[in-house]
Every structure is written in structure tokens, then in C-alpha cells.
Write an enzyme that holds these catalytic residues in place. Structure first.
Site, PDB file in Angstrom:
ATOM      1  N   CYS A  30      -7.171 -28.316   7.315  1.00 17.69           N
ATOM      2  CA  CYS A  30      -5.950 -27.786   7.349  1.00 17.69           C
ATOM      3  C   CYS A  30      -5.050 -28.660   8.316  1.00 17.69           C
ATOM      4  O   CYS A  30      -5.688 -29.223   9.177  1.00 17.69           O
ATOM      5  CB  CYS A  30      -5.906 -26.194   7.728  1.00 17.69           C
ATOM      6  SG  CYS A  30      -6.081 -26.022   9.638  1.00 17.69           S
ATOM      7  N   GLY A  45     -11.365   3.931   0.738  1.00 17.84           N
ATOM      8  CA  GLY A  45     -12.501   4.616   1.457  1.00 17.84           C
ATOM      9  C   GLY A  45     -13.570   3.838   2.025  1.00 17.84           C
ATOM     10  O   GLY A  45     -14.531   4.382   2.547  1.00 17.84           O
ATOM     11  N   ASP A  98      -2.862   8.312  -1.815  1.00 15.43           N
ATOM     12  CA  ASP A  98      -4.277   8.987  -1.766  1.00 15.43           C
ATOM     13  C   ASP A  98      -4.776   9.290  -0.403  1.00 15.43           C
ATOM     14  O   ASP A  98      -4.046   9.053   0.627  1.00 15.43           O
ATOM     15  CB  ASP A  98      -5.287   7.698  -2.098  1.00 15.43           C
ATOM     16  CG  ASP A  98      -5.415   6.426  -1.226  1.00 15.43           C
ATOM     17  OD1 ASP A  98      -4.150   6.185  -0.880  1.00 15.43           O
ATOM     18  OD2 ASP A  98      -6.467   6.053  -1.027  1.00 15.43           O
ATOM     19  N   HIS A 100      -4.800 -21.494  11.010  1.00 19.38           N
ATOM     20  CA  HIS A 100      -6.249 -22.054  10.529  1.00 19.38           C
ATOM     21  C   HIS A 100      -7.151 -20.954  10.007  1.00 19.38           C
ATOM     22  O   HIS A 100      -7.593 -21.166   8.925  1.00 19.38           O
ATOM     23  CB  HIS A 100      -6.916 -22.450  11.683  1.00 19.38           C
ATOM     24  CG  HIS A 100      -8.346 -22.775  11.519  1.00 19.38           C
ATOM     25  ND1 HIS A 100      -9.017 -23.949  10.710  1.00 19.38           N
ATOM     26  CD2 HIS A 100      -9.520 -22.084  11.804  1.00 19.38           C
ATOM     27  CE1 HIS A 100     -10.480 -23.468  10.572  1.00 19.38           C
ATOM     28  NE2 HIS A 100     -10.408 -22.538  11.293  1.00 19.38           N
ATOM     29  N   GLN A 154     -11.797   7.074  -4.453  1.00 16.57           N
ATOM     30  CA  GLN A 154     -12.429   7.587  -3.401  1.00 16.57           C
ATOM     31  C   GLN A 154     -13.874   8.257  -3.409  1.00 16.57           C
ATOM     32  O   GLN A 154     -14.442   7.467  -4.439  1.00 16.57           O
ATOM     33  CB  GLN A 154     -11.379   8.621  -2.779  1.00 16.57           C
ATOM     34  CG  GLN A 154     -10.001   8.122  -2.132  1.00 16.57           C
ATOM     35  CD  GLN A 154     -10.186   7.120  -1.251  1.00 16.57           C
ATOM     36  OE1 GLN A 154     -11.199   7.069  -0.304  1.00 16.57           O
ATOM     37  NE2 GLN A 154      -9.103   6.490  -0.834  1.00 16.57           N
ATOM     38  N   ASP A 171       0.886  -1.331   0.132  1.00 13.18           N
ATOM     39  CA  ASP A 171       0.011   0.007   0.099  1.00 13.18           C
ATOM     40  C   ASP A 171       0.805   1.292  -0.002  1.00 13.18           C
ATOM     41  O   ASP A 171       2.064   1.001   0.270  1.00 13.18           O
ATOM     42  CB  ASP A 171      -0.997   0.075   1.304  1.00 13.18           C
ATOM     43  CG  ASP A 171      -2.092   1.206   1.212  1.00 13.18           C
ATOM     44  OD1 ASP A 171      -2.465   1.024   2.125  1.00 13.18           O
ATOM     45  OD2 ASP A 171      -2.268   1.632   0.046  1.00 13.18           O
ATOM     46  N   SER A 172       0.437   2.458  -0.373  1.00 13.90           N
ATOM     47  CA  SER A 172       1.076   3.707  -0.429  1.00 13.90           C
ATOM     48  C   SER A 172       1.419   4.112   0.821  1.00 13.90           C
ATOM     49  O   SER A 172       2.176   5.290   0.909  1.00 13.90           O
ATOM     50  CB  SER A 172       0.412   4.649  -1.480  1.00 13.90           C
ATOM     51  OG  SER A 172      -0.896   4.890  -0.689  1.00 13.90           O
ATOM     52  N   GLY A 173       0.977   3.886   1.971  1.00 10.30           N
ATOM     53  CA  GLY A 173       1.296   4.538   3.075  1.00 10.30           C
ATOM     54  C   GLY A 173       0.055   5.485   3.590  1.00 10.30           C
ATOM     55  O   GLY A 173      -0.171   6.197   4.912  1.00 10.30           O
ATOM     56  N   GLY A 174      -0.760   6.097   2.648  1.00 12.24           N
ATOM     57  CA  GLY A 174      -1.591   7.110   2.915  1.00 12.24           C
ATOM     58  C   GLY A 174      -2.385   6.825   4.033  1.00 12.24           C
ATOM     59  O   GLY A 174      -2.737   7.530   5.132  1.00 12.24           O
ATOM     60  N   PHE A 175      -3.134   5.605   3.948  1.00 13.63           N
ATOM     61  CA  PHE A 175      -3.997   5.120   5.172  1.00 13.63           C
ATOM     62  C   PHE A 175      -3.529   5.123   6.544  1.00 13.63           C
ATOM     63  O   PHE A 175      -4.041   5.497   7.565  1.00 13.63           O
ATOM     64  CB  PHE A 175      -4.585   3.827   4.675  1.00 13.63           C
ATOM     65  CG  PHE A 175      -5.730   3.242   5.693  1.00 13.63           C
ATOM     66  CD1 PHE A 175      -5.434   2.228   6.543  1.00 13.63           C
ATOM     67  CD2 PHE A 175      -7.085   3.435   5.415  1.00 13.63           C
ATOM     68  CE1 PHE A 175      -6.383   1.923   7.358  1.00 13.63           C
ATOM     69  CE2 PHE A 175      -8.132   3.013   6.173  1.00 13.63           C
ATOM     70  CZ  PHE A 175      -7.811   2.421   7.296  1.00 13.63           C
ATOM     71  N   ASP A 213      -8.135  -7.504   0.798  1.00 10.80           N
ATOM     72  CA  ASP A 213      -7.277  -7.808   2.025  1.00 10.80           C
ATOM     73  C   ASP A 213      -7.864  -7.406   3.238  1.00 10.80           C
ATOM     74  O   ASP A 213      -8.612  -6.477   3.251  1.00 10.80           O
ATOM     75  CB  ASP A 213      -6.013  -7.096   1.584  1.00 10.80           C
ATOM     76  CG  ASP A 213      -6.208  -5.716   2.275  1.00 10.80           C
ATOM     77  OD1 ASP A 213      -6.531  -4.619   1.661  1.00 10.80           O
ATOM     78  OD2 ASP A 213      -5.741  -5.331   3.718  1.00 10.80           O
TER      79      ASP A 213
HETATM   80  C1  LIG Z   1      -9.208  -1.941   7.156  1.00  5.27           C
HETATM   81  N1  LIG Z   1      -9.956  -1.291   6.310  1.00  5.27           N
HETATM   82  C2  LIG Z   1      -9.200  -0.345   5.546  1.00  5.27           C
HETATM   83  N2  LIG Z   1      -7.981  -0.502   5.151  1.00  5.27           N
HETATM   84  C3  LIG Z   1      -7.538   0.431   4.013  1.00  5.27           C
HETATM   85  C4  LIG Z   1      -6.381   0.695   3.742  1.00  5.27           C
HETATM   86  C5  LIG Z   1      -5.370   0.079   4.029  1.00  5.27           C
HETATM   87  C6  LIG Z   1      -5.074  -1.118   3.534  1.00  5.27           C
HETATM   88  C7  LIG Z   1      -3.438  -1.640   3.902  1.00  5.27           C
HETATM   89  O1  LIG Z   1      -3.511  -1.612   5.299  1.00  5.27           O
HETATM   90  C8  LIG Z   1      -3.047  -2.812   5.781  1.00  5.27           C
HETATM   91  O2  LIG Z   1      -4.142  -3.423   6.688  1.00  5.27           O
HETATM   92  C9  LIG Z   1      -4.632  -2.177   7.593  1.00  5.27           C
HETATM   93  C10 LIG Z   1      -2.840  -3.701   4.876  1.00  5.27           C
HETATM   94  O3  LIG Z   1      -1.411  -4.061   4.701  1.00  5.27           O
HETATM   95  C11 LIG Z   1      -3.302  -2.995   3.389  1.00  5.27           C
HETATM   96  O4  LIG Z   1      -2.182  -2.967   2.539  1.00  5.27           O
HETATM   97  C12 LIG Z   1      -2.609  -3.094   1.430  1.00  5.27           C
HETATM   98  C13 LIG Z   1      -6.541   1.767   2.603  1.00  5.27           C
HETATM   99  N3  LIG Z   1      -5.412   2.083   1.930  1.00  5.27           N
HETATM  100  C14 LIG Z   1      -5.314   3.099   0.819  1.00  5.27           C
HETATM  101  N4  LIG Z   1      -4.227   3.470   0.354  1.00  5.27           N
HETATM  102  N5  LIG Z   1      -6.440   3.799   0.717  1.00  5.27           N
HETATM  103  C15 LIG Z   1      -7.810   3.490   1.245  1.00  5.27           C
HETATM  104  O5  LIG Z   1      -8.517   4.229   0.823  1.00  5.27           O
HETATM  105  C16 LIG Z   1      -7.813   2.365   2.323  1.00  5.27           C
HETATM  106  C17 LIG Z   1      -8.989   2.206   2.939  1.00  5.27           C
HETATM  107  C18 LIG Z   1      -8.963   1.087   3.871  1.00  5.27           C
HETATM  108  N6  LIG Z   1      -9.727   0.536   4.549  1.00  5.27           N
HETATM  109 ZN   LIG Z   2      -8.254 -25.847   9.953  1.00 10.93          ZN
END
Ligand SMILES: CNc1nc2c(CC[C@H]3O[C@@H](OC)[C@H](O)[C@@H]3OC)c3nc(N)[nH]c(=O)c3cc2[nH]1
Ligand SMILES: [Zn+2]
Length: 373
Positions: free
Chosen positions: A307, A217, A148, A336, A190, A94-98, A267
Site C-alpha cells: 500500500c 446475532g 430485525d 493501511h 437469528q 443496515d436496517s437500524g435494528g442493531f 463487514d
Molecule cells: C459488530 N458486531 C455486529 N454488528 C452487527 C450488526 C450491525 C452491522 C452494522 O453496524 C455497523 O457497524 C457496527 C455497520 O455499519 C453494519 O452495517 C451493515 C447487525 N445488524 C443487524 N441488523 N442484525 C444483526 O443481527 C447484527 C449483528 C451484528 N453484530
Molecule cells: Zn500497508
């Protein structure tokens, strides 16, 4: 990258579900697919050998965390994420924004980027679209995400408008900054819970053009009705020939619903985080393994699960490990739960191929205890 990385293998004639194949620099991914979360370059409590044993096809890691520790330049120097963590199959970052918006303190958003304080040591940093791409190129994941802003579910209409417009300008900057041709770059849509703004963000991001498109989002505290409403509204507008990823989704029932609407990649920390808290997914519903009723229960966790954990250990033993605070509890519970998720996706792919996913979804919600409707 050229548009031919994603191939539609089959469309279920009974609904929007589809089988796809996504080609990456580290191999093929069969969709619909669930991607275990490996934030700090590890899927917590699992070895890469465990992940191969449950046939995980792709795992995630996180730009925000790896930028702060150990640093993307060190990971690059040590051969990139795949060598660093001994995972030779596909990866997505992911890009780090969240994380900046949900983990960092004292954030200050500007057109340039986001100034934030590290949750580790309080140091100040500025994450920009260009830096988010540089970090992901150095980490070397096969699929990388645009930088984002993920607005909170409670954001008002005008805030969401301004936010999606900046996310579009940032997406343009990400595409201009991206140089590695061996990586796929996904755009993020978004628009909050407003269907008109979702359509606007979708049109903006698709007009820039990416290798795949993510719904951002969501899974940020909205209701199931809002989440499913946005899923349904966007599905018909998203390009059919590109992978569709919904970030942060979700519970088993959310995966079934999203596949039904035609989404391909998911994910969620739920299977791994719940495992460490003793909350386990089974064919009969969720089991809280620390409950006293399992104290002398010699049955497998889930009699219908194939499993290693369910074939080897009793509920009594798993409860003992958890209550004793044993490290093995996290490993066996996570093994599991991830197997449960990946096997659910395998059964979904099988039903799509047989044009019977609508029946699968119906029986899933009728007979299973995951029916939250
Ligand atoms: C939980 N709900 C949720 N997660 C989100 C993530 C993180 C997933 C990323 O965060 C990590 O898990 C928390 C995972 O590693 C994942 O990486 C791809 C988001 N990332 C971005 N760039 N933009 C979004 O709008 C966004 C919305 C989300 N809603
Ligand atoms: Zn199992």
C-alpha cells in the site's frame, strides 16, 4: 429482484469456499468480499478517492445514524447517498435494528416496532419494519437489510424463540413494504447460539424469500467457539445460489474461517476503529504503533504490504503522528488497515480460483500470528 443477480463463478474443490459475482444497480461485486464500514455516510478518515485507490468495491452506511442525522428525507432530496457522499460504487445499509438495541436508550420493543431515545439528543422515535424500509429506500443503497431484533448473546432460550418469531414477522412486513426494484433486499437469520433455533429462523426467512441472506446475532460477545459453531451449522442450510453475509465479522482469522465454510460478504469496524487507536494489522501480526520500540524504526509498517502508506512512510513517522494526535495519523493508519483487509480478500479469491484455499487457510493459521486457536 430476480434471482439471477448472484452468479457462482467457481467452487473450490477442496472446501466450501466459492467465488461469486453480485450484480447491483451501481456495479458488480466480486465475492468473497470485505465491506468497509461507513456508518455516517463516510468511512471514517478516508476520502472516496482513498477508497477507490485501495479498490474498495462496496461500502456500508447506517440507517439508524442517518435517520437521526441529517435525516433520510434530506439525503433523498440531495440525490441519495451515492450523490451525497460522492461514492458511485455499490453501497449497503443496515436496517437500524442493531444500533437501536446497542446505541439508543430506553428501548421498548413491541410487535409494532421499537420505541427508543436518540443517543444524540434524547428525542423519542419509533422504528418499525415499514419505516426501516422507507429510510433505506430514500437513502438509496443498492443492498438493504430487513429490520430485525439482534438478541444479546446472553439471552435465554425462550427469549431467543420469541425474538426470532417476531423477526420473521418483521421480515414479512419488510418484504411487503419494499418497492424499489433497483435494490436488493436481504433477510437476516437469528436464533442466538442455539443451532435448532438457527435452523428454524433460517427456514422461516428462506420461506419468505430474499435476494440474499445474512447471519445476524453474531459478534455480540459470544466465544469464538460459539461463533464458528453457528457459522458451520448454518452454512449447509443456507441457499447455495444466493449471497451469504455475516454481519459484524470480523478479525482476519474470522474471515478466513467464514470463507472456508462458504460465506461471501463481511463487514466489521475492526480495521477502521483499530486504526484510529493505533492498532495496525500486518503480515507479522498486530502492531501497536504508539509503542516506544518504533521511535527510531525507519522500516515500513509492513514490508510485505504494497500500500501507499507502507511504500512511503516509516514506523517512526507513523508513531510520531499518532503520539502527536495528528489527524493524518487516522488517515494513514486506516488506509493501511483497510488495504490489509481488502488485500487479504483478494488473496483469498485468488486461492479459491486455484482450488487451493484449504492450503491457504492451513498456512494462514500455521504461519501467521492471527491463529487464535
Ligand atoms: C459488530 N458486531 C455486529 N454488528 C452487527 C450488526 C450491525 C452491522 C452494522 O453496524 C455497523 O457497524 C457496527 C455497520 O455499519 C453494519 O452495517 C451493515 C447487525 N445488524 C443487524 N441488523 N442484525 C444483526 O443481527 C447484527 C449483528 C451484528 N453484530
Ligand atoms: Zn500497508
Amino acid at each position: 429482484m430476480s434471482a439471477d443477480h448472484f452468479t457462482l463463478i467457481h467452487r473450490d474443490t477442496s472446501c466450501g469456499a466459492r467465488l461469486g459475482s453480485l450484480k447491483t444497480a451501481h456495479g458488480m461485486i466480486e465475492t468473497p468480499i470485505f465491506m468497509p464500514v461507513g456508518t455516517n455516510a463516510t468511512v471514517k478518515a478516508m476520502t472516496p478517492e482513498d477508497l477507490l485507490a485501495i479498490n474498495a468495491q462496496i461500502i456500508l452506511a447506517n440507517t439508524y445514524h442517518l435517520y437521526l442525522r441529517p435525516g433520510h428525507k434530506l439525503v433523498k432530496k440531495l440525490g441519495g447517498l451515492h450523490n451525497f457522499m460522492n461514492w458511485q460504487r455499490p453501497m449497503l445499509t443496515d436496517s437500524g435494528g442493531f444500533q437501536v438495541f446497542s446505541l439508543g436508550d430506553l428501548r421498548k420493543i413491541s410487535e409494532h416496532g421499537v420505541k427508543f431515545q436518540s443517543h444524540l439528543d434524547g428525542s423519542y422515535h419509533v422504528l418499525t419494519p415499514e419505516l426501516a424500509i422507507e429510510i433505506q429506500e430514500d437513502l438509496g443503497a443498492d443492498i438493504i437489510m430487513c429490520f430485525d431484533e439482534c438478541p444479546p448473546a446472553t439471552a435465554d432460550y425462550n427469549y431467543v424463540v420469541r425474538s426470532l418469531e417476531m423477526t420473521t414477522r418483521w421480515a414479512r412486513r419488510c418484504k411487503d413494504a419494499h418497492t424499489r426494484q433497483d435494490q436488493l433486499l436481504f433477510g437476516i437469520i437469528q436464533g442466538g447460539m442455539h443451532h435448532d433455533l438457527r435452523a428454524r429462523s433460517l427456514a422461516d426467512i428462506c420461506s419468505i424469500g430474499f435476494d440474499g441472506y445474512a447471519l445476524g446475532g453474531l459478534s455480540v460477545g459470544e466465544t469464538k467457539e460459539q461463533m464458528y459453531g453457528v457459522m458451520e451449522a448454518c452454512a449447509s442450510m443456507m441457499p447455495k445460489d444466493k449471497p451469504r453475509y455475516i454481519m459484524g465479522i470480523g478479525a482476519p482469522e474470522d474471515l478466513v474461517e467464514a470463507v472456508w465454510h462458504g460465506y461471501d460478504m463481511f463487514d466489521c469496524v475492526m480495521p477502521t476503529r483499530n486504526a484510529r487507536n493505533g492498532m495496525l494489522f500486518t503480515s507479522q501480526g498486530r502492531i501497536n504503533i504508539k509503542a516506544k520500540i518504533y521511535e527510531e524504526d525507519e522500516r515500513p509498517l509492513d514490508p510485505e504490504c504494497g500500500c501507499h502508506v507502507c511504500r512511503t512512510y516509516s514506523r517512526a513517522y507513523l508513531r510520531h503522528l499518532y503520539r502527536s494526535g495528528e489527524i493524518l495519523a487516522s488517515n494513514l493508519n486506516t488506509y493501511h488497515n483497510l488495504y490489509f483487509y481488502l488485500d487479504l480478500m483478494r488473496r483469498i479469491r485468488e486461492s479459491i480460483l486455484e482450488n487451493s484455499f484449504t492450503a491457504f487457510r492451513h498456512s494462514f493459521f500455521e504461519k501467521s500470528v492471527y491463529n487464535q486457536k
